[in-house]
Design a protein around this motif. Structure first.
Motif, PDB file in Angstrom:
ATOM      1  N   LEU A 129      -3.180 -14.511   5.119  1.00  0.00           N
ATOM      2  CA  LEU A 129      -3.167 -13.069   4.872  1.00  0.00           C
ATOM      3  C   LEU A 129      -2.125 -12.425   5.770  1.00  0.00           C
ATOM      4  O   LEU A 129      -2.024 -12.775   6.948  1.00  0.00           O
ATOM      5  N   GLN A 130      -1.349 -11.537   5.205  1.00  0.00           N
ATOM      6  CA  GLN A 130      -0.454 -10.750   6.050  1.00  0.00           C
ATOM      7  C   GLN A 130      -0.534  -9.279   5.648  1.00  0.00           C
ATOM      8  O   GLN A 130      -0.297  -8.937   4.490  1.00  0.00           O
ATOM      9  N   VAL A 131      -0.906  -8.468   6.614  1.00  0.00           N
ATOM     10  CA  VAL A 131      -1.014  -7.036   6.392  1.00  0.00           C
ATOM     11  C   VAL A 131       0.242  -6.401   6.972  1.00  0.00           C
ATOM     12  O   VAL A 131       0.573  -6.624   8.129  1.00  0.00           O
ATOM     13  N   LYS A 132       0.967  -5.664   6.127  1.00  0.00           N
ATOM     14  CA  LYS A 132       2.268  -5.169   6.550  1.00  0.00           C
ATOM     15  C   LYS A 132       2.352  -3.643   6.441  1.00  0.00           C
ATOM     16  O   LYS A 132       2.199  -3.094   5.343  1.00  0.00           O
ATOM     17  N   ASP A 133       2.512  -2.995   7.575  1.00  0.00           N
ATOM     18  CA  ASP A 133       2.645  -1.533   7.626  1.00  0.00           C
ATOM     19  C   ASP A 133       1.569  -0.821   6.800  1.00  0.00           C
ATOM     20  O   ASP A 133       1.830   0.190   6.138  1.00  0.00           O
ATOM     21  N   LEU A 134       0.368  -1.357   6.840  1.00  0.00           N
ATOM     22  CA  LEU A 134      -0.716  -0.832   6.014  1.00  0.00           C
ATOM     23  C   LEU A 134      -1.150   0.561   6.502  1.00  0.00           C
ATOM     24  O   LEU A 134      -1.406   0.759   7.692  1.00  0.00           O
ATOM     25  N   THR A 135      -1.191   1.489   5.573  1.00  0.00           N
ATOM     26  CA  THR A 135      -1.404   2.893   5.925  1.00  0.00           C
ATOM     27  C   THR A 135      -2.385   3.552   4.967  1.00  0.00           C
ATOM     28  O   THR A 135      -2.361   3.279   3.767  1.00  0.00           O
ATOM     29  N   LYS A 136      -3.275   4.376   5.531  1.00  0.00           N
ATOM     30  CA  LYS A 136      -4.165   5.157   4.671  1.00  0.00           C
ATOM     31  C   LYS A 136      -4.191   6.609   5.150  1.00  0.00           C
ATOM     32  O   LYS A 136      -4.486   6.883   6.311  1.00  0.00           O
ATOM     33  N   ILE A 137      -3.873   7.507   4.262  1.00  0.00           N
ATOM     34  CA  ILE A 137      -3.894   8.937   4.586  1.00  0.00           C
ATOM     35  C   ILE A 137      -5.078   9.581   3.878  1.00  0.00           C
ATOM     36  O   ILE A 137      -5.266   9.405   2.672  1.00  0.00           O
ATOM     37  N   PHE A 138      -5.923  10.280   4.631  1.00  0.00           N
ATOM     38  CA  PHE A 138      -7.035  11.033   4.046  1.00  0.00           C
ATOM     39  C   PHE A 138      -6.769  12.522   4.244  1.00  0.00           C
ATOM     40  O   PHE A 138      -5.980  12.924   5.103  1.00  0.00           O
ATOM     41  N   ASN A 139      -7.465  13.312   3.473  1.00  0.00           N
ATOM     42  CA  ASN A 139      -7.409  14.763   3.676  1.00  0.00           C
ATOM     43  C   ASN A 139      -8.659  15.194   4.417  1.00  0.00           C
ATOM     44  O   ASN A 139      -9.745  14.708   4.142  1.00  0.00           O
ATOM     45  N   ILE A 140      -8.506  16.137   5.365  1.00  0.00           N
ATOM     46  CA  ILE A 140      -9.696  16.733   5.955  1.00  0.00           C
ATOM     47  C   ILE A 140      -9.606  18.245   5.850  1.00  0.00           C
ATOM     48  O   ILE A 140      -8.531  18.830   5.976  1.00  0.00           O
ATOM     49  N   ARG A 141     -10.732  18.870   5.628  1.00  0.00           N
ATOM     50  CA  ARG A 141     -10.780  20.336   5.558  1.00  0.00           C
ATOM     51  C   ARG A 141     -11.028  20.856   6.954  1.00  0.00           C
ATOM     52  O   ARG A 141     -11.912  20.420   7.649  1.00  0.00           O
ATOM     53  N   GLN A 142     -10.192  21.788   7.369  1.00  0.00           N
ATOM     54  CA  GLN A 142     -10.391  22.459   8.648  1.00  0.00           C
ATOM     55  C   GLN A 142     -10.439  23.941   8.340  1.00  0.00           C
ATOM     56  O   GLN A 142      -9.422  24.563   8.085  1.00  0.00           O
ATOM     57  N   GLY A 143     -11.654  24.516   8.346  1.00  0.00           N
ATOM     58  CA  GLY A 143     -11.801  25.896   7.930  1.00  0.00           C
ATOM     59  C   GLY A 143     -11.376  26.019   6.484  1.00  0.00           C
ATOM     60  O   GLY A 143     -11.893  25.318   5.615  1.00  0.00           O
TER      61      GLY A 143
END
Ligand SMILES: Nc1ncnc2c1ncn2[C@@H]1O[C@H](COP(=O)(O)OP(=O)(O)O)[C@@H](O)[C@H]1O
Ligand SMILES: [Mg+2]
Length: 350
Positions: free
Chosen positions: A10-24
């Motif tokens: 297995l090779q994980v390469k530059d693995l990225t996850k962007i979530f949204n959060i509500r602030q007010g």
């Protein structure tokens, strides 16, 4: 990238996850996993621990590897193929057979209304692992490799078994497909301390005897030190220190790893509400912070840490994402001193 097939399982390469959060009233994006890189060797099975406090992105990494969450960027190569790009049919017939999940709560894996052995028969049937008349023997063999037998398990409901037994059965079920890799997300955190070692020992035995590699996700550094070959320490979406477990845990270099090692691991369910609320605020703040995400808690914060993201520096057989190990920032002499364990202690920035 077919050369990965020979080097890495297995090779994980530059693995990225962007979530949204509500602030007010506004919505912000935050990067729950930020360009994670690691691999599992193909030539010898190994146990890789991903460690770090709650809310550092460990589960999100596991879910992306298992295909339960789509990455925002990056790639996951399994036997040289980017599995984020394979079709559903191949995912089911090939990848899901070879890479099996083990979850935190063994009782959530099985319905209280169904006999546990029915899950084992279902898996053996779905994946057509053996001929009909061999199924019992096949399931019995898998149960034996986790220290149980079909005779002990047959006809039982989950509530008639202990947490440790149910977790063993979920591991036996995973083994039915003859996987090369288990992705185990906090598999012992809901078990009594006395049972934790037995599960961890089981992973070590599966590695030795069946050649199964394990991604062992935990915030319990004691079991990680005992069982893992390598470790990646996570903080707010970053891998901040990674290398052989003896090096990293016996002589941690990142200030966060040091603090993590010294602090008593805390189980989430015991946390009081106020504490949880404070931690959640800190978590959001740190995720959104410019510069180093540890700067507000770090005893060695420098000015550069407040504004600039450190690289991963290769020192003493591992990588460390910290300016204390950057010759350009602190000079070669200081890096050498820091590697010897002398960390300058400065008042933390607030
Ligand atoms: N589906 C989601 N939507 C928004 N935020 C999420 C989601 N899943 C996880 N997060 C956030 O991502 C961060 C990392 O979470 P997680 O991967 O569960 O960390 P860990 O397993 O290390 O505790 C946390 O701040 C968490 O609240
Ligand atoms: Mg988690």
């Amino acid at each position: 990238m077919s050369q990965n097939a020979t080097e890495n399982l297995l090779q994980v390469k530059d693995l990225t996850k962007i979530f949204n959060i509500r602030q007010g009233l506004s919505t912000k994006h935050f990067t729950a996993v930020d360009r994670a890189n690691f691999s599992i060797h193909a030539d010898r099975p190994e146990i890789l621990t991903i460690a770090g406090e709650s809310g550092s992105g460990k589960t999100t990494i596991a879910r992306m590897i298992l295909g339960l969450e789509d990455p925002s960027a990056g790639a996951i190569y399994y036997k040289g193929r980017d599995v984020t790009k394979i079709n559903k049919k191949e995912r089911r017939s090939w990848f899901m057979r070879e890479v099996q999940p083990i979850f935190q709560d063994p009782f959530a894996t099985f319905s209280p209304l169904k006999r546990v052995d029915s899950y084992l028969y279902e898996t053996a049937r779905n994946y057509r692992m053996v001929k009909r008349d061999r199924v019992d023997a096949y399931i019995d063999e898998a149960l034996h490799s986790v220290g149980l037998s079909l005779q002990e398990v047959k006809g039982r409901y989950p509530n008639e078994l202990s947490g440790g037994q149910v977790q063993r059965i979920s591991i036996a079920r995973a083994l039915l497909t003859k996987p090369s890799l288990l992705v185990a997300d906090e598999p012992v955190s809901m078990l009594d301390a006395s049972l934790r070692m037995s599960i961890v020992n089981l992973f070590m035995r599966l590695k030795e005897e069946r050649g199964v590699s394990v991604i062992y996700i935990t915030h319990d550094l004691a079991t990680a030190y005992y069982a893992a070959d390598r470790i990646a320490v996570m903080l707010r979406g970053w891998i901040v220190e990674a290398g052989p477990v003896e090096d990293v845990l016996a002589r941690p270099l990142h200030p966060y790893t040091k603090i993590l090692k010294e602090s008593v691991p805390q189980a989430d369910p015991d946390r009081k509400w106020e504490e949880t609320a404070t931690l959640a605020t800190l978590e959001t703040e740190e995720y959104l912070r410019a510069g180093c995400k540890f700067a507000s808690r770090c005893p060695a914060t420098m000015d550069v840490c407040k504004t600039t993201v450190p690289d991963n520096y290769a020192v003493a057989g591992r990588t460390v994402k910290c300016f204390l190990y950057d010759e350009k920032t602190v000079g070669a002499e200081s890096v050498a001193r820091h590697v010897q364990g002398e960390i300058p202690l400065m008042p933390a920035m607030t």
